[in-house]
Scaffold this motif. Structure first.
Motif, PDB file in Angstrom:
ATOM      1  N   ASN A   8       0.842  -1.200   0.000  1.00 28.07           N
ATOM      2  CA  ASN A   8       0.000   0.000   0.000  1.00 28.07           C
ATOM      3  C   ASN A   8       0.874   1.245   0.000  1.00 28.07           C
ATOM      4  O   ASN A   8       0.580   2.231  -0.692  1.00 28.07           O
ATOM      5  CB  ASN A   8      -0.937   0.010   1.213  1.00 28.07           C
ATOM      6  N   LYS A  27      -5.237  -1.543  -6.620  1.00 22.93           N
ATOM      7  CA  LYS A  27      -6.090  -0.869  -5.637  1.00 22.93           C
ATOM      8  C   LYS A  27      -7.123  -1.843  -5.077  1.00 22.93           C
ATOM      9  O   LYS A  27      -7.334  -1.908  -3.871  1.00 22.93           O
ATOM     10  CB  LYS A  27      -6.789   0.332  -6.255  1.00 22.93           C
ATOM     11  N   ASP A  28      -7.757  -2.595  -5.970  1.00 21.75           N
ATOM     12  CA  ASP A  28      -8.736  -3.578  -5.512  1.00 21.75           C
ATOM     13  C   ASP A  28      -8.107  -4.586  -4.558  1.00 21.75           C
ATOM     14  O   ASP A  28      -8.696  -4.952  -3.546  1.00 21.75           O
ATOM     15  CB  ASP A  28      -9.353  -4.336  -6.698  1.00 21.75           C
ATOM     16  N   TYR A  29      -6.917  -5.028  -4.865  1.00 15.90           N
ATOM     17  CA  TYR A  29      -6.268  -6.066  -4.064  1.00 15.90           C
ATOM     18  C   TYR A  29      -5.685  -5.517  -2.758  1.00 15.90           C
ATOM     19  O   TYR A  29      -5.949  -6.042  -1.684  1.00 15.90           O
ATOM     20  CB  TYR A  29      -5.170  -6.744  -4.879  1.00 15.90           C
ATOM     21  N   ARG A  31      -5.806  -2.152  -1.399  1.00 16.93           N
ATOM     22  CA  ARG A  31      -6.579  -1.179  -0.623  1.00 16.93           C
ATOM     23  C   ARG A  31      -7.949  -1.708  -0.216  1.00 16.93           C
ATOM     24  O   ARG A  31      -8.389  -1.529   0.908  1.00 16.93           O
ATOM     25  CB  ARG A  31      -6.747   0.113  -1.412  1.00 16.93           C
ATOM     26  N   ASP A  32      -8.645  -2.335  -1.180  1.00 19.21           N
ATOM     27  CA  ASP A  32     -10.004  -2.794  -0.904  1.00 19.21           C
ATOM     28  C   ASP A  32     -10.033  -4.226  -0.381  1.00 19.21           C
ATOM     29  O   ASP A  32     -11.104  -4.727  -0.036  1.00 19.21           O
ATOM     30  CB  ASP A  32     -10.869  -2.678  -2.169  1.00 19.21           C
ATOM     31  N   ASP A  33      -8.866  -4.878  -0.336  1.00 23.11           N
ATOM     32  CA  ASP A  33      -8.706  -6.223   0.218  1.00 23.11           C
ATOM     33  C   ASP A  33      -9.617  -7.245  -0.455  1.00 23.11           C
ATOM     34  O   ASP A  33     -10.169  -8.122   0.195  1.00 23.11           O
ATOM     35  CB  ASP A  33      -8.928  -6.200   1.730  1.00 23.11           C
ATOM     36  N   LEU A  34      -9.784  -7.103  -1.765  1.00 25.42           N
ATOM     37  CA  LEU A  34     -10.565  -8.083  -2.515  1.00 25.42           C
ATOM     38  C   LEU A  34      -9.690  -9.284  -2.849  1.00 25.42           C
ATOM     39  O   LEU A  34      -8.483  -9.151  -3.037  1.00 25.42           O
ATOM     40  CB  LEU A  34     -11.112  -7.464  -3.802  1.00 25.42           C
TER      41      LEU A  34
END
Length: 91
Positions: A8, A27-29, A31-34
């Motif tokens: 991050n 970002k998805d992986y 920051r958004d923890d997807l």
């Protein structure tokens, strides 16, 4: 420091150097923890493609820091500022 926290921070500094597609997936992986599967479903690509993209993002972010040393130098400056502040408080 956990892997996601470190990446991050790398993303904060070097994210603009990634391709727009890499930026979205990173970002998805990070920051958004997807999960890889969730990102694959959102982007309409395979889980393997997301995995490969994340591997490339990590390599690129690591390369930028190893070349430019922005985070490393920032940490050194912060430590020096703290030492100066502590020395000033001791007077």
């Amino acid at each position: 420091m956990s892997d996601k926290v470190e990446y991050n921070e790398l993303l904060d500094h070097y994210g603009g150097l990634l391709t727009p597609r890499q930026q979205i997936i990173a970002k998805d992986y990070f920051r958004d923890d997807l999960s890889l599967q969730e990102i694959a479903e959102l982007e309409g690509i395979s889980r393997a493609a997301v995995y490969d993209m994340m591997k490339l993002c990590r390599e690129d972010l690591d390369h930028y820091e190893n070349t430019l040393h922005i985070i490393q130098n920032s940490r050194i400056r912060i430590a020096l500022y703290r030492r100066i502040q502590e020395a000033g408080n001791e007077m």
